[in-house]
Design a protein around this motif. Structure first.
Motif, mmCIF file in Angstrom:
data_model
loop_
_atom_site.group_PDB
_atom_site.id
_atom_site.type_symbol
_atom_site.label_atom_id
_atom_site.label_comp_id
_atom_site.label_asym_id
_atom_site.label_seq_id
_atom_site.Cartn_x
_atom_site.Cartn_y
_atom_site.Cartn_z
ATOM 1 N N UNK A 105 0.678 -1.357 0.030
ATOM 2 C CA UNK A 105 0.075 -0.159 -0.080
ATOM 3 C C UNK A 105 0.926 1.285 -0.119
ATOM 4 N N UNK A 204 -1.234 7.868 -7.312
ATOM 5 C CA UNK A 204 -2.425 7.691 -6.571
ATOM 6 C C UNK A 204 -3.550 7.115 -7.316
ATOM 7 N N UNK A 205 -3.406 7.024 -8.784
ATOM 8 C CA UNK A 205 -4.434 6.551 -9.579
ATOM 9 C C UNK A 205 -4.252 4.840 -9.673
ATOM 10 N N UNK A 206 -2.711 4.595 -8.972
ATOM 11 C CA UNK A 206 -2.737 3.130 -8.820
ATOM 12 C C UNK A 206 -2.791 2.518 -7.220
ATOM 13 N N UNK A 207 -3.843 3.358 -6.634
ATOM 14 C CA UNK A 207 -4.390 2.941 -5.582
ATOM 15 C C UNK A 207 -3.191 2.786 -4.350
ATOM 16 N N UNK A 208 -2.160 3.544 -4.408
ATOM 17 C CA UNK A 208 -0.998 3.488 -3.465
ATOM 18 C C UNK A 208 -0.633 4.789 -2.763
ATOM 19 N N UNK B 22 -7.469 -0.957 -14.927
ATOM 20 C CA UNK B 22 -7.448 -0.689 -13.470
ATOM 21 C C UNK B 22 -8.333 -1.563 -12.643
ATOM 22 N N UNK B 25 -6.314 -4.671 -12.049
ATOM 23 C CA UNK B 25 -5.286 -4.420 -11.100
ATOM 24 C C UNK B 25 -5.777 -4.442 -9.622
ATOM 25 N N UNK B 26 -7.168 -3.719 -9.710
ATOM 26 C CA UNK B 26 -7.432 -3.547 -8.229
ATOM 27 C C UNK B 26 -8.035 -4.916 -7.782
ATOM 28 N N UNK B 29 -4.885 -6.876 -6.492
ATOM 29 C CA UNK B 29 -4.831 -6.302 -5.117
ATOM 30 C C UNK B 29 -5.655 -6.786 -4.054
#
Lengths: 443, 299
Positions: A105, A204-208, B22, B25-26, B29
């Motif tokens: 994360x 941020x767009x990669x959820x990190x 996307x 990818x999510x 994760x």
């Protein structure tokens, strides 16, 4: 200013939280490749029997996932096409997560572009008491005059390099020492704000969560310079794809960083233009046959450069290796001369040691160790990054210098300005600390 | 003739983008999240099987079917001849008590030993007054064996209307139709007398020398005993140390023939001041003697 100060502090706290959790990702956004490493921190370092000590904190972590992907949408080490970059980052991160078999994360990122500019600041204060306290350190840091570095720029690194107490200089940690006047030197590195914002947005767009950001010139120096080079003074030249980073270290502190907006990709472009071949073929020819010092043998070694036009004459073209070297050499020389110019401008010749370490992907050109001394001086070596645990063999080359450096940076960060206490004068008027200081001063 | 170039037939397919979308990818994760993995690996099968079980067992018909099946299996085992009990044997009880026991234990033989609740039956039998304790067991040859220990009547307690037999602890054993039926047992009377039967027995043992004249003991005010002799004589005993007081009176009697005289009551309630109450005739005689001694004319 305070805004960035707060955000850097927030990133530092996030990094600590991530270390507590034990897993953090390293992202090197380069022009030619994007590399992602996943680190697992398992407690304080223990000595391993293969000679890797706890020297720079590199034994406290282990790399459990590594992935590299071809970079897209990055030019000169800066984000050029957001979506493309975001996808490339996603590819690398997903592959690294898959290898690590865990979710990450927090990410620490580095990049080479954004036109870094160095400033040397100094400040001095008279001590309230004879003993230097944390507050005095905070005050002397706050007393440094901030130069006018421009509107759209941000501070990336601000590291206190030296403390002086009265007539004694070169103190690493002045706390608790006795004196009257405390002075400090601060190295400030500023970069273009847009570049950082773009990169932060991609991540941020990669959820990190962005848990730290560093200049790749700095982190390459951390990983490639050995301890005595860092101590005595050395320059690290990170020859990347789109830009070449320069960092000068002395007394284990970076005192100067800069970048030349030329790199290995320009060499490929020259080959592509000179030989009339696609960029991919040019890159391939450079990697397999490239060099910068021609010998008689190279005249006889013919390289098929091919083509798929259907024209037999065109598709069966060959060049000799010396022709290829003749294309590559001027560009490499140009890069090195530019680096020399920057080093001269920084006053590198005044350092006690003139060691120069070349690293980065473009430093693997055969013959560079013969060409570089002609331009940069005698003490030149090709550097490879430090060994760290769990790094795949494919990622131990000099192209991964900044990745490894970033790992060390994560494990053993240097104190930056925002890691010190805030001086009490900067606190809001009603804070408890300020009240406590008033009591202490008046009783 | 013109030749068609071989490679113009199929244009190269556009290169696939190596980057995950996307959403993929999510999802990837999410899949790597430990909690989610645990939930999927443990929680999902558990929840599914639980839901299935609830759905299946929620139907009352299925429940009934399962209950019937279980009952049937149990019966088929319980009704095997090895587990059948054919008759009841009672040891250590008189015929009368045996009849009582058979009456309170209405068991239709033959019956499966699975259906006999021995603990409960034991409770029922022990509730009978005449039973001190009972030991129930099923012998391997299919006999329900009751080993009964009867209460032995030690004393008769006279209530206002009827007589009851008590054992040494004061527990009721049976009713008695007439005193003469058990003339061998001593008699007590008075409210709360059954609570002090051990003391009464001790007093009877101590009063053996008075046996021919002893009529019985009366519990007074649920706290102390009176010894009642014939001719209406009474010995009033204290609450504490009744046996010693009685022995004192008996010793006095043996030495001075106390009880043979015309004395109505020997009051030993206050140990430091024993008191005698004389009969009416004796009092008159005493007055006469006193008058003669004083030379006065009596009357």
């Amino acid at each position: 200013m305070t805004e960035l100060y707060q955000s850097q502090r927030a990133m530092r706290n996030m990094r600590k939280a991530a270390m507590q959790r034990g897993v953090i990702a390293i992202l090197d956004v380069g022009t030619s490749k994007i590399a992602c490493l996943v680190l697992r921190f398992d407690g304080p370092g223990r000595m391993t029997d293969d000679g890797v000590g706890s020297l720079a904190g590199q034994s406290s972590f282990r790399i459990i996932g590594a992935a590299t992907t071809r970079s897209r949408g990055v030019r000169f080490g800066e984000v050029d096409a957001m979506n493309e970059t975001e996808r490339a980052i996603r590819t690398a991160v997903q592959a690294a997560q898959k290898m690590a078999n865990t979710r990450v994360d927090h990410v620490i990122a580095c990049f080479s572009g954004a036109q870094p500019r160095s400033y040397g600041l100094d400040g001095a204060i008279d001590l309230h008491d004879t003993v230097v306290t944390e507050q005095d350190v905070a005050r002397v840091l706050a007393a440094c005059d901030l130069p006018d570095y421009g509107e759209a720029r941000e501070v990336l690194h601000a590291q206190p390099v030296n403390f002086a107490l009265d007539h004694r200089s070169g103190l690493g940690d002045p706390r608790g020492q006795i004196g009257n006047r405390l002075a400090c030197d601060l190295h400030l590195l500023t970069i273009d704000m847009d570049v950082v914002q773009n990169l932060a947005y991609c991540i941020k767009r990669c959820d990190m969560e962005l848990a730290g950001i560093a200049s790749s010139a700095y982190v390459s120096g951390v990983s490639c310079l050995v301890e005595d080079e860092q101590e005595l003074g050395a320059a690290c030249i990170d020859m990347g794809g789109g830009s070449t980073g320069i960092s000068i270290f002395i007394k284990k502190h970076m005192i100067y960083a800069d970048s030349v907006r030329m790199g290995g990709d320009h060499v490929s472009q020259d080959i592509s233009k000179g030989l009339q071949v696609p960029l991919g073929v040019a890159e391939r020819i450079k990697t397999f046959y490239g060099g910068v010092v021609a010998t008689g043998m190279d005249d006889r070694e013919m390289i098929e450069i091919g083509g798929d036009t259907g024209d037999w004459e065109h598709d069966r073209r060959t060049v000799s290796r010396s022709e290829l070297i003749g294309i590559m050499k001027p560009r490499v020389e140009e890069i090195l001369e530019e680096v020399r110019e920057r080093l001269d401008g920084a006053g590198f010749e005044h350092l006690p040691s003139q060691q120069i370490v070349l690293t980065g992907g473009a430093s693997q050109i055969p013959g560079l160790d013969g060409l570089a001394p002609k331009i940069l001086g005698n003490q030149v070596r090709i550097g490879r990054p430090l060994r760290v645990q769990g790094l795949p063999q494919a990622a131990t080359g000099s192209a991964f210098a900044s990745c490894v450096g970033l790992c060390l940076f994560a494990a053993h960060p240097q104190d930056e300005w925002w890691d010190f206490e805030t001086p009490i004068e900067r606190y809001p008027a009603r804070s408890l600390r300020r009240a406590m200081k008033w009591f202490r001063d008046n009783w | 003739m013109q030749q068609v170039a071989a490679n113009t037939a199929a244009p190269a397919a556009p290169r696939r983008d190596p980057a995950p979308s996307r959403w993929s990818y999510r999802l990837h994760r999410l899949w790597l999240t430990p909690l989610f993995r645990l939930l999927l690996r443990v929680g999902l099968p558990m929840g599914a099987s639980l839901a299935l079980a609830v759905w299946y067992l929620g139907d009352p018909a299925t429940q009934q079917q399962i209950i019937d099946k279980v009952a049937e299996i149990r019966r088929s085992v319980a009704e095997r001849p090895e587990f059948m009990v054919r008759l009841m044997a009672i040891d250590g009880a008189s015929d009368e008590l045996g009849d009582d026991i058979r009456e309170v234990l209405p068991v239709d033989f033959p019956v499966s030993s699975f259906d006999l609740e021995l603990d409960q039956m034991r409770g029922v039998v022990e509730e009978l007054d005449a039973v001190a304790s009972v030991d129930l067991r099923i012998r391997p040859d299919g006999i329900l064996q009751l080993a009964v220990i009867e209460r032995i009547p030690q004393i008769i307690w006279r209530l206002t209307e009827d007589l009851e037999l008590l054992d040494a602890e004061g527990r009721r054993v049976a009713a008695l139709a007439h005193r003469m039926h058990r003339f061998d047992l001593p008699l007590i009377a008075g409210e709360g007398a059954d609570a002090a039967v051990p003391e009464a027995l001790a007093l009877f043992a101590a009063a053996a020398p008075l046996e021919p004249r002893l009529r019985g003991l009366v519990r007074m005010g649920e706290r102390r005993w009176d010894v009642v002799l014939d001719r209406g004589q009474r010995i009033l005993l204290p609450e504490q140390g009744a046996v010693a007081a009685l022995e004192q009176v008996i010793a006095l009697d043996q030495a001075q023939d106390l009880l043979a005289r015309d004395i109505a009551v020997v009051d030993m309630r206050n140990g430091r001041r024993p008191t005698l109450r004389m009969g009416a005739v004796a009092v008159t005689e005493l007055h006469k003697i006193k008058a003669i001694e004083l030379g006065e004319n009596y009357r």
